[in-house]
Each structure stands twice: as C-alpha cells, then as structure tokens.
Design a protein around this motif. Structure first.
Motif, PDB file in Angstrom:
ATOM      1  N   THR A   1       0.814  -1.209   0.000  1.00 49.74           N
ATOM      2  CA  THR A   1       0.000   0.000   0.000  1.00 49.74           C
ATOM      3  C   THR A   1       0.855   1.270   0.000  1.00 49.74           C
ATOM      4  O   THR A   1       0.331   2.355  -0.235  1.00 49.74           O
ATOM      5  CB  THR A   1      -0.917   0.027   1.233  1.00 49.74           C
TER       6      THR A   1
ATOM      7  N   GLN B   1       3.687  -0.983  -6.020  1.00 46.73           N
ATOM      8  CA  GLN B   1       2.604  -0.243  -5.389  1.00 46.73           C
ATOM      9  C   GLN B   1       1.264  -0.830  -5.801  1.00 46.73           C
ATOM     10  O   GLN B   1       0.995  -1.018  -6.993  1.00 46.73           O
ATOM     11  CB  GLN B   1       2.673   1.229  -5.790  1.00 46.73           C
TER      12      GLN B   1
ATOM     13  N   GLU C   1      -4.737   2.190  -6.470  1.00 48.22           N
ATOM     14  CA  GLU C   1      -5.663   2.824  -5.535  1.00 48.22           C
ATOM     15  C   GLU C   1      -6.993   2.088  -5.466  1.00 48.22           C
ATOM     16  O   GLU C   1      -7.580   1.906  -4.397  1.00 48.22           O
ATOM     17  CB  GLU C   1      -5.884   4.288  -5.917  1.00 48.22           C
ATOM     18  N   GLU C   2      -7.474   1.632  -6.631  1.00 48.89           N
ATOM     19  CA  GLU C   2      -8.757   0.935  -6.626  1.00 48.89           C
ATOM     20  C   GLU C   2      -8.668  -0.416  -5.913  1.00 48.89           C
ATOM     21  O   GLU C   2      -9.628  -0.876  -5.304  1.00 48.89           O
ATOM     22  CB  GLU C   2      -9.273   0.753  -8.059  1.00 48.89           C
TER      23      GLU C   2
ATOM     24  N   ALA D   1      -8.738   0.451  -2.241  1.00 50.32           N
ATOM     25  CA  ALA D   1     -10.093   0.860  -1.863  1.00 50.32           C
ATOM     26  C   ALA D   1     -11.026  -0.338  -1.713  1.00 50.32           C
ATOM     27  O   ALA D   1     -11.968  -0.306  -0.918  1.00 50.32           O
ATOM     28  CB  ALA D   1     -10.650   1.834  -2.906  1.00 50.32           C
TER      29      ALA D   1
END
Length: 265
Positions: A146, A193, A196-197, A200
């Motif tokens: 993350t 990395q 983001e989705e 989420a």
C-alpha cells in the motif's frame, strides 16, 4: 536471480500456513509434482515439500486462530535477534520473537510498516531450500504494498537491499530488489505499489512467491480443476516471461512463471 548461495537479505526459505495440510499436499503435489516429508508430531505437523529428493518449500498448520492461509517468505540473516531489533527501529513489528528451531536454525517473524508479513532465517544445520529457479521451485518474490516508498525505505534499513526503479504502463513503478552490492545479477524480487482501486476494495500488503514452471497455461488449468482460483490469467511480459497468479483452495496466493531466457550477448 535466486540461488542457493544464500547471502544476507536473500530469500532462503518459504513455507505455507495451511488450515488443511493433507489438502495442501494434494493440491501442490498435483500442480508441481511435490512430495511431502512430515517432520513428525514433535514438529506440530510441519513438514517439507520435496521435488526429486530436494526440499523446495514447507507447510505447517496455522499457528494463530485468526491467521489467514498464506505463503511466508524468509530472508537470510546472520543474526535473527539483531534483525528483530532493526525491524522495530525501522517501524516494523515483531510478530514472532526470535527462537531456535531445534538445531536447524533460528527464526523470527515480522510485519513491515505497510502490513506485509515476512520472516527471517538464521541458518544452522539447515542453510535454506535445496533448490531454487528450477521448474517446480521458488524463483522470485514480490511485495505488493500500500506504500511502496515506505516499504523500500524499511527493507533497505533492515536488509540493506539495493533497488532499481522501472516504469510500468499506467504510470506505475516497479522496484527491482537486489542484495546489497550484488548488482542486477543479485536481483531477488520486486516491490510494487498496489493500485488505488485495489486498496479501496480492501487489498492489503503481502509478499507473493513465484514458482518456475515449464507450462504456465497447463498449471493454470490444473490449478482451476483442483479447486484453486485464477486471480490473473496467463499473460506474456516482454523480457520477463509468461506468468499467472492463482490462489490455492484455502486462499493462499502465489504466482507461476515460465521465465524468458536472458538475451545472449
């Protein structure tokens, strides 16, 4: 690339925490041709996965009630107690205090600042896995995290890893990890990395092992037929090879790859 010439910071062991050892033995035996050698009741059900008489991984019961089935990567250390102190100083936590494993060696378990679990192995009679990079064996380890920047900083502090960043499609960066001072020939894995989705939707930091195979598509088909789940269908990556990501029937994640041979100079 991985080798059995284990140096500090290199992956030297891997084991599976399983809720059903017999089922795991059947699944991975069918997938990779592994056999199982139990270490007996005194080892609490722990035992070795072997291929052609060589230990290539291990499996044991889940040790905590809330633990999830998962593969754990161990990294070589000359001093597990010092590594534990360094982990804490760098912002990680000690999940399993350093302890002797009979006369085989000394181990400790940790969680990095982004939440990924890993372990360290200080060799004594057992140096590490007997074979790597061959078909049916561990060939690469990859951290999906993350916070890639925090992870790079942490593992550099703990293992003095060198990293080389490579751009990926979509604006992402893949950091190739090498043991200290070894250059590209000493690369052992990567740090990536999480999108983001993915975060989420509940994605969390974890280490992912890659096993070398001769036919990715056949392994994916066999894994699905044997109760596993395909998380990423087989794809080709230029300069790397053909790969896929799966979960075993208990949910433990792993990847397989048919590595592309290095270009001849």
């Amino acid at each position: 690339m991985l080798s059995t010439n284990y140096v500090p910071g290199a992956p030297n062991w891997i084991d599976l925490g399983s809720p059903d050892i017999d089922a795991s033995v059947a699944f991975y035996g069918g997938l990779f041709g592994w056999t199982f050698q139990s270490l007996g009741p005194e080892a609490g059900g722990y035992g070795f996965f072997q291929l052609d008489g060589k230990t290539v991984a291990a499996v044991g019961p889940l040790m905590q009630q809330d633990a999830s089935p998962a593969w754990t990567v161990y990294f070589q250390t000359p001093d597990a107690d010092l590594t534990a102190k360094t982990v804490e100083q760098a912002g990680g936590t000690v999940r399993v205090e350093p302890m002797d494993v009979f006369t085989a060696g000394r181990m400790a378990g940790f969680t990095d600042p982004t939440g990924a679990e890993f372990s360290a192995w200080q060799p004594n009679e057992t140096r590490g896995l007997d074979a790597v990079t061959d078909p049916g064996t561990l060939c690469w380890v990859e951290l999906h995290t993350t916070d890639a920047a925090a992870a790079r900083s942490f593992y550099h502090a703990v293992f003095a890893w060198d990293t080389q960043d490579m751009p990926l499609p979509g604006g992402l960066t893949y950091s190739i990890v090498s043991t200290t001072g070894g250059g590209q020939e000493a690369s052992i894995g990567g740090i990536m990395q999480l999108a983001e989705e993915h975060i989420a939707s509940g994605g969390s930091s974890h280490w992912l092992p890659y096993f070398e195979v001769t036919d990715v598509d056949a392994v994916v088909a066999k894994g699905g037929q044997s109760g596993g789940t395909v998380h990423m269908p087989a794809v080709d990556m230029e300069g790397v090879g053909r790969m896929a990501a799966l979960a075993d029937p208990s949910g433990a994640l792993f990847s397989v790859i048919k590595s592309q041979p290095p270009a001849q100079s």
